[in-house]
Design a protein around this motif. Structure first.
Motif, PDB file in Angstrom:
ATOM      1  N   THR A  33      -1.975  -9.184   1.369  1.00 18.98           N
ATOM      2  CA  THR A  33      -2.373  -7.776   1.339  1.00 18.98           C
ATOM      3  C   THR A  33      -2.424  -7.220  -0.062  1.00 18.98           C
ATOM      4  OG1 THR A  33      -0.090  -7.052   1.482  1.00 18.98           O
ATOM      5  CG2 THR A  33      -1.248  -7.423   3.554  1.00 18.98           C
ATOM      6  N   SER A  34      -1.819  -7.899  -1.023  1.00 18.21           N
ATOM      7  CA  SER A  34      -1.580  -7.276  -2.329  1.00 18.21           C
ATOM      8  C   SER A  34      -2.845  -6.946  -3.074  1.00 18.21           C
ATOM      9  CB  SER A  34      -0.698  -8.186  -3.186  1.00 18.21           C
ATOM     10  OG  SER A  34      -1.300  -9.451  -3.306  1.00 18.21           O
ATOM     11  N   LYS A  35      -3.826  -7.879  -3.151  1.00 21.09           N
ATOM     12  CA  LYS A  35      -4.960  -7.667  -4.055  1.00 21.09           C
ATOM     13  C   LYS A  35      -5.767  -6.443  -3.669  1.00 21.09           C
ATOM     14  CE  LYS A  35      -6.276 -10.427  -6.652  1.00 21.09           C
ATOM     15  NZ  LYS A  35      -6.762 -11.307  -7.716  1.00 21.09           N
ATOM     16  N   LEU A  36      -6.177  -6.341  -2.391  1.00 24.40           N
ATOM     17  CA  LEU A  36      -6.979  -5.194  -2.003  1.00 24.40           C
ATOM     18  C   LEU A  36      -6.156  -3.917  -1.959  1.00 24.40           C
ATOM     19  CD1 LEU A  36      -9.339  -6.700   0.677  1.00 24.40           C
ATOM     20  CD2 LEU A  36      -9.944  -5.763  -1.530  1.00 24.40           C
ATOM     21  N   LEU A  37      -4.873  -4.047  -1.651  1.00 25.21           N
ATOM     22  CA  LEU A  37      -4.015  -2.870  -1.673  1.00 25.21           C
ATOM     23  C   LEU A  37      -3.997  -2.242  -3.054  1.00 25.21           C
ATOM     24  CD1 LEU A  37      -1.795  -1.009  -0.599  1.00 25.21           C
ATOM     25  CD2 LEU A  37      -0.160  -2.746  -1.323  1.00 25.21           C
ATOM     26  N   ASP A  67       2.892 -15.729   7.679  1.00 24.59           N
ATOM     27  CA  ASP A  67       3.198 -14.633   8.587  1.00 24.59           C
ATOM     28  C   ASP A  67       4.707 -14.529   8.793  1.00 24.59           C
ATOM     29  OD1 ASP A  67       3.879 -16.702  10.266  1.00 24.59           O
ATOM     30  OD2 ASP A  67       1.991 -16.629  11.385  1.00 24.59           O
ATOM     31  N   GLY A  68       5.100 -13.795   9.819  1.00 29.11           N
ATOM     32  CA  GLY A  68       6.506 -13.515  10.032  1.00 29.11           C
ATOM     33  C   GLY A  68       7.344 -14.730  10.351  1.00 29.11           C
ATOM     34  N   SER A  69       6.730 -15.798  10.818  1.00 25.81           N
ATOM     35  CA  SER A  69       7.510 -16.985  11.152  1.00 25.81           C
ATOM     36  C   SER A  69       7.758 -17.866   9.942  1.00 25.81           C
ATOM     37  CB  SER A  69       6.767 -17.797  12.226  1.00 25.81           C
ATOM     38  OG  SER A  69       5.527 -18.258  11.706  1.00 25.81           O
ATOM     39  N   SER A  70       7.197 -17.476   8.795  1.00 27.14           N
ATOM     40  CA  SER A  70       7.331 -18.297   7.605  1.00 27.14           C
ATOM     41  C   SER A  70       8.605 -17.947   6.855  1.00 27.14           C
ATOM     42  CB  SER A  70       6.131 -18.090   6.677  1.00 27.14           C
ATOM     43  OG  SER A  70       4.933 -18.350   7.357  1.00 27.14           O
ATOM     44  N   SER A  71       9.034 -18.866   6.029  1.00 26.86           N
ATOM     45  CA  SER A  71      10.160 -18.635   5.136  1.00 26.86           C
ATOM     46  C   SER A  71       9.874 -19.340   3.832  1.00 26.86           C
ATOM     47  CB  SER A  71      11.454 -19.170   5.756  1.00 26.86           C
ATOM     48  OG  SER A  71      11.403 -20.592   5.832  1.00 26.86           O
ATOM     49  N   ASP A 145       6.329  -2.054   0.827  1.00 23.42           N
ATOM     50  CA  ASP A 145       7.542  -2.619   1.419  1.00 23.42           C
ATOM     51  C   ASP A 145       7.313  -4.058   1.864  1.00 23.42           C
ATOM     52  OD1 ASP A 145       8.815  -0.224   1.003  1.00 23.42           O
ATOM     53  OD2 ASP A 145       8.493   0.522   3.048  1.00 23.42           O
ATOM     54  N   ASN A 146       6.116  -4.321   2.409  1.00 28.52           N
ATOM     55  CA  ASN A 146       5.792  -5.668   2.854  1.00 28.52           C
ATOM     56  C   ASN A 146       5.789  -6.641   1.682  1.00 28.52           C
ATOM     57  OD1 ASN A 146       3.495  -7.838   3.575  1.00 28.52           O
ATOM     58  ND2 ASN A 146       4.502  -7.149   5.473  1.00 28.52           N
ATOM     59  N   LEU A 147       5.240  -6.216   0.566  1.00 25.23           N
ATOM     60  CA  LEU A 147       5.218  -7.067  -0.624  1.00 25.23           C
ATOM     61  C   LEU A 147       6.631  -7.355  -1.118  1.00 25.23           C
ATOM     62  CD1 LEU A 147       2.309  -5.980  -2.992  1.00 25.23           C
ATOM     63  CD2 LEU A 147       2.635  -8.163  -1.864  1.00 25.23           C
ATOM     64  N   ASP A 148       7.500  -6.331  -1.091  1.00 29.37           N
ATOM     65  CA  ASP A 148       8.893  -6.551  -1.476  1.00 29.37           C
ATOM     66  C   ASP A 148       9.543  -7.595  -0.564  1.00 29.37           C
ATOM     67  OD1 ASP A 148       8.834  -4.754  -3.569  1.00 29.37           O
ATOM     68  OD2 ASP A 148       9.480  -3.055  -2.336  1.00 29.37           O
ATOM     69  N   GLY A 149       9.200  -7.522   0.723  1.00 31.36           N
ATOM     70  CA  GLY A 149       9.753  -8.496   1.653  1.00 31.36           C
ATOM     71  C   GLY A 149       9.247  -9.902   1.400  1.00 31.36           C
ATOM     72  N   PRO A 163       3.196  -9.671   9.546  1.00 33.31           N
ATOM     73  CA  PRO A 163       1.970  -9.048   9.014  1.00 33.31           C
ATOM     74  C   PRO A 163       1.909  -7.575   9.384  1.00 33.31           C
ATOM     75  CG  PRO A 163       1.477 -11.108  10.145  1.00 33.31           C
ATOM     76  CD  PRO A 163       2.911 -10.776  10.461  1.00 33.31           C
ATOM     77  N   ILE A 164       1.291  -6.794   8.535  1.00 36.00           N
ATOM     78  CA  ILE A 164       1.156  -5.363   8.808  1.00 36.00           C
ATOM     79  C   ILE A 164       0.190  -5.166   9.972  1.00 36.00           C
ATOM     80  CG2 ILE A 164       0.426  -3.159   7.845  1.00 36.00           C
ATOM     81  CD1 ILE A 164       1.130  -4.248   5.110  1.00 36.00           C
ATOM     82  N   ASP A 165       0.586  -4.306  10.927  1.00 35.11           N
ATOM     83  CA  ASP A 165      -0.245  -4.035  12.094  1.00 35.11           C
ATOM     84  C   ASP A 165      -0.938  -2.687  11.893  1.00 35.11           C
ATOM     85  OD1 ASP A 165       0.355  -3.357  15.614  1.00 35.11           O
ATOM     86  OD2 ASP A 165      -1.420  -4.065  14.547  1.00 35.11           O
ATOM     87  N   VAL A 166      -2.259  -2.696  11.774  1.00 38.52           N
ATOM     88  CA  VAL A 166      -3.019  -1.459  11.567  1.00 38.52           C
ATOM     89  C   VAL A 166      -3.551  -0.976  12.903  1.00 38.52           C
ATOM     90  CG1 VAL A 166      -4.946  -0.405  10.364  1.00 38.52           C
ATOM     91  CG2 VAL A 166      -3.677  -2.257   9.290  1.00 38.52           C
ATOM     92  N   LYS A 167      -3.245   0.247  13.232  1.00 34.90           N
ATOM     93  CA  LYS A 167      -3.616   0.781  14.543  1.00 34.90           C
ATOM     94  C   LYS A 167      -5.127   0.998  14.630  1.00 34.90           C
ATOM     95  CE  LYS A 167       0.751   3.100  15.484  1.00 34.90           C
ATOM     96  NZ  LYS A 167       1.468   2.447  14.400  1.00 34.90           N
ATOM     97  N   HIS A 168      -5.644   0.825  15.854  1.00 35.05           N
ATOM     98  CA  HIS A 168      -7.090   0.915  16.054  1.00 35.05           C
ATOM     99  C   HIS A 168      -7.629   2.313  15.778  1.00 35.05           C
ATOM    100  CE1 HIS A 168      -7.537  -3.142  17.528  1.00 35.05           C
ATOM    101  NE2 HIS A 168      -6.561  -2.956  18.402  1.00 35.05           N
ATOM    102  N   ASP A 169      -6.843   3.328  16.058  1.00 33.16           N
ATOM    103  CA  ASP A 169      -7.367   4.667  15.807  1.00 33.16           C
ATOM    104  C   ASP A 169      -7.527   4.926  14.316  1.00 33.16           C
ATOM    105  OD1 ASP A 169      -4.689   4.635  15.276  1.00 33.16           O
ATOM    106  OD2 ASP A 169      -4.242   6.552  16.262  1.00 33.16           O
ATOM    107  N   PHE A 170      -6.657   4.303  13.491  1.00 36.43           N
ATOM    108  CA  PHE A 170      -6.797   4.438  12.046  1.00 36.43           C
ATOM    109  C   PHE A 170      -8.080   3.753  11.583  1.00 36.43           C
ATOM    110  CE2 PHE A 170      -5.891   2.757   7.744  1.00 36.43           C
ATOM    111  CZ  PHE A 170      -5.778   3.965   7.081  1.00 36.43           C
TER     112      PHE A 170
END
Length: 694
Positions: A33-37, A67-71, A145-149, A163-170
């Motif tokens: 997410t970092s580059k486009l963010l 993703d979240g299952s990675s370490s 915050d995600n990048l810090d994590g 991964p960040i979950d972006v809501k459909h209405d957004f």
């Protein structure tokens, strides 16, 4: 695309969106997410909506990213997935250890965070004032915050965040605005920008962010930004998109031609110029890309190759300018960014052998300092970056091929400023240097078609603040290089100094590439030549000849207002020809020398070397070096003939032979034979057979 010094990283693939091909940039850092963010945070105006739309469309893609299952222990598995999906070369796995790759990721994330964290408050202000959707600020905070994590997980301080979950209405709310702006022309987009942009020329918007490195213009603004530029609706962002596309194709060529001959590499390089740059060059040939403003603004062109003094040079320039609000910078930052590669030093002296001779070595080193980041994160100077006075094109070290190409790129970042200043990226400036150079060029007899140029005095790092005022030097002499590497090309030298008491600046014969100052019309008459890659020596004699035969007189400033750090080899700084050897798998300067042997033929033909006549170039297979020569060679209006023996006024102490105007014994006719034929232009009444060196 992420490029590497070893030429073994190619992270570009194609996906489909709504049934149409869509370019997808993936890789260790790029697909996070970092580059486009960060591009989002650094952008402005309508760019926000499009950037957040692009970001949102990618955040829920798990393929090819951790993703979240990675370490931290899963880095190897992640890298294998990149290889299996075709996003990375298998060579990556052979050359890197797990620890090394993990450290690269951490380093890259930290560098990106440093480039955008300080802008978060401004971003919040922009979104609220501009009426942007409220979820936008929330997404930014969540992504930080995600990048810090991610960084913490890579350091072994927890698990990889989900991964960040972006809501459909957004997404829906953004889609309505983003799609409306995605394909409109820059003129239409300008109408919807904020109040600040309404006071600026439309071609400066949408504003291309100066941080972080390698944000792709087409990712922010769509392919239309480039199409508009080529079709006659130019913007700075569109021009950057053209150059970024060119650099992507050069990277792919370098990987493909790693084992090719010098001739094959040159042929492939010129093919890419014809495809990517030629349409742009043709569209704006013999005209100004943007209207030239009459407001005493100065554009400073800087080509910085792994330069640790770029940030300090920018500080010095703005700090000592009388009118810093009128100073604009176009910087081509050619760095080793440490993404996917190990950075290397230049050839350093590390000791002595028993016989006393120097012992040298090339070593690993951290990624280069980004001078743009240094300057723009400095609280004292960040306002100039926020105001759009810094324009940057980032070039990975692997695609760097010498000062001539860097200066070509930098000249294209000009945005309509009154004056054009070309300089090196390791300078110090005297107080009020800007208004003094403007006054000096106006004092030249041939103004407005006058160029100020000199070799500035040197400085050492621990010198006191530079005050300027010493006598300027006159570039009146030249000589054949005795270096085998430089193939007897002409090198320019100084004559005697100015007396600093002259009524007007003294006319001289040559331009120094490391410093010259002129009105921006210079870019119309003497456009920078894209067909001189891998060329180091020779650019000054070519520039001097082209300027003179296009009606521009060259003058020595009577006083020095800048100082230059001259860099002997013992400093061990990296050189672009060392990089060329690494890129093409032939360490050392030898392969760059082979490439330069070919490109120098263009300059030798221009100057008049017998070995570089049309017939000889064709016989040796060098005819490609005359591509578009009619546009980048001497001025076409250099006839009618003038007096057989033109008047040459010599400064005191100079002898006619010391001017080195002719070298008939070397079967070479130096520029003077062409210069003395230069036709008078409408802007200057000086007889073109007259060279005033007094």
């Amino acid at each position: 695309m992420v490029k590497g010094n070893n030429g073994d990283l190619s992270f570009q693939s194609t996906a489909k969106e709504n049934g149409k091909p869509r370019r997808k940039r993936t890789g260790v850092i790029d697909d996070s997410t970092s580059k486009l963010l960060i591009a989002l945070i650094a952008g402005a105006g309508a760019a926000f909506l499009l950037a957040i739309l692009l970001l949102a469309s990618r955040l829920d893609v798990n393929s090819g990213r951790m993703d979240g299952s990675s370490s931290a222990a899963d880095v190897d598995q992640y890298m294998m997935e990149q290889v299996s999906e075709g996003y990375a070369s298998p060579a990556l796995m052979m050359h890197d250890t797990k620890s090394h790759r993990r450290n690269r990721l951490i380093s890259g994330i930290e560098a990106l965070k440093n480039g955008y964290r300080h802008r978060l408050d401004k971003f919040r202000g922009l979104t609220s004032d501009g009426g942007a959707p409220a979820p936008m600020a929330d997404i930014v905070n969540e992504a930080i915050d995600n990048l810090d994590g991610v960084e913490g997980a890579l350091k072994g301080e927890g698990e990889m965040p989900d991964p960040i979950d972006v809501k459909h209405d957004f997404l829906d709310s953004l889609h309505q605005n983003g799609e409306h702006n995605k394909h409109e022309s820059m003129a239409e987009r300008f109408k919807t920008n904020d109040g600040e942009s309404q006071q600026q020329p439309p071609h400066l918007y949408p504003r291309m962010p100066h941080l972080p490195p390698h944000v792709m213009s087409v990712d922010l603004f769509g392919e239309q930004i480039m199409t508009d530029t080529i079709q006659g609706k130019p913007t700075i962002a569109g021009i950057i998109a053209v150059m970024q596309t060119f650099l992507q194709h050069i990277h792919a060529m370098e990987v493909e031609k790693r084992d090719a001959t010098a001739h094959e590499v040159i042929d492939a390089y010129f093919e890419i110029i014809d495809k990517d740059l030629h349409p742009f060059e043709t569209r704006y040939r013999s005209q100004s890309i943007f209207p030239i403003r009459e407001d005493s603004t100065i554009f400073m062109s800087l080509g910085a190759y792994r330069d640790h003094l770029l940030g300090e040079t920018l500080r010095q320039a703005f700090k000592n300018a009388k009118r810093p609000e009128k100073l604009f910078v176009g910087a081509v930052v050619q760095n080793c960014f440490g993404v996917g590669v190990t950075c290397r030093t230049g050839v350093e002296v590390v000791g002595k052998f028993p016989d006393g001779s120097p012992k040298t070595a090339v070593s690993d080193r951290p990624p280069d300092v980004n001078g743009i980041e240094e300057f723009c994160t400095d609280p004292e100077y960040s306002k100039y970056c926020d105001a759009g006075q810094i324009r940057a094109l980032y070039v990975n070290e692997t695609e760097s091929n010498g000062p001539t190409t860097a200066r070509y790129f930098a000249s294209k970042l000009w945005g309509g400023e009154t004056y054009f200043l070309q300089a090196d990226a390791h300078l110090r400036f005297a107080p009020d240097w800007d208004i003094q150079y403007e006054e000096e060029v106006k004092a030249a007899k041939s103004y407005p078609k006058a160029v100020l140029s000199s070799y500035p005095p040197g400085f050492n790092q621990d010198d006191p603040p530079y005050k300027g005022g010493s006598q300027g030097t006159r570039l009146c002499t030249c000589e054949f290089s005795t270096s085998d590497v430089e193939h007897k090309i002409i090198r320019i030298n100084t004559g005697n100094n100015c007396r600093a008491q002259e009524e007007h600046p003294t006319q001289i014969a040559y331009i120094a590439a490391g410093f010259f100052f002129a009105r921006a019309e210079f870019l119309i008459d003497v456009p920078f030549d894209p067909y001189l890659p891998w060329c180091f020596m020779g650019e000054e004699i070519a520039l001097s000849l082209r300027a003179w035969t296009n009606g521009w007189d060259i003058y020595a400033p009577r006083k020095n207002l800048i100082a230059h750090q001259y860099r002997p080899g013992r400093m061990g700084l990296p050189k672009f020809w060392e990089n060329t050897g690494r890129v093409f798998g032939r360490p050392g300067p030898g392969f760059n020398t082979a490439l330069q042997t070919i490109t120098l033929q263009r300059i030798k033909h221009m100057v008049g070397y017998e070995e570089a006549t049309m017939e000889n170039l064709e016989n040796h297979g060098y005819e490609i070096m005359l591509t578009d020569y009619e546009y980048y060679g001497p001025g076409e209006n250099n006839i009618p003939p003038c007096d057989p023996e033109p008047n040459v006024h010599l400064a005191p102490g100079l002898k006619e032979d010391s001017l080195n105007l002719q070298y008939k014994s070397r079967t070479l006719v130096l520029p003077y034979e062409l210069l003395k034929k230069r036709q008078s232009s409408s802007e200057s009444n000086l007889p073109r057979s007259h060279l005033d060196l007094t």
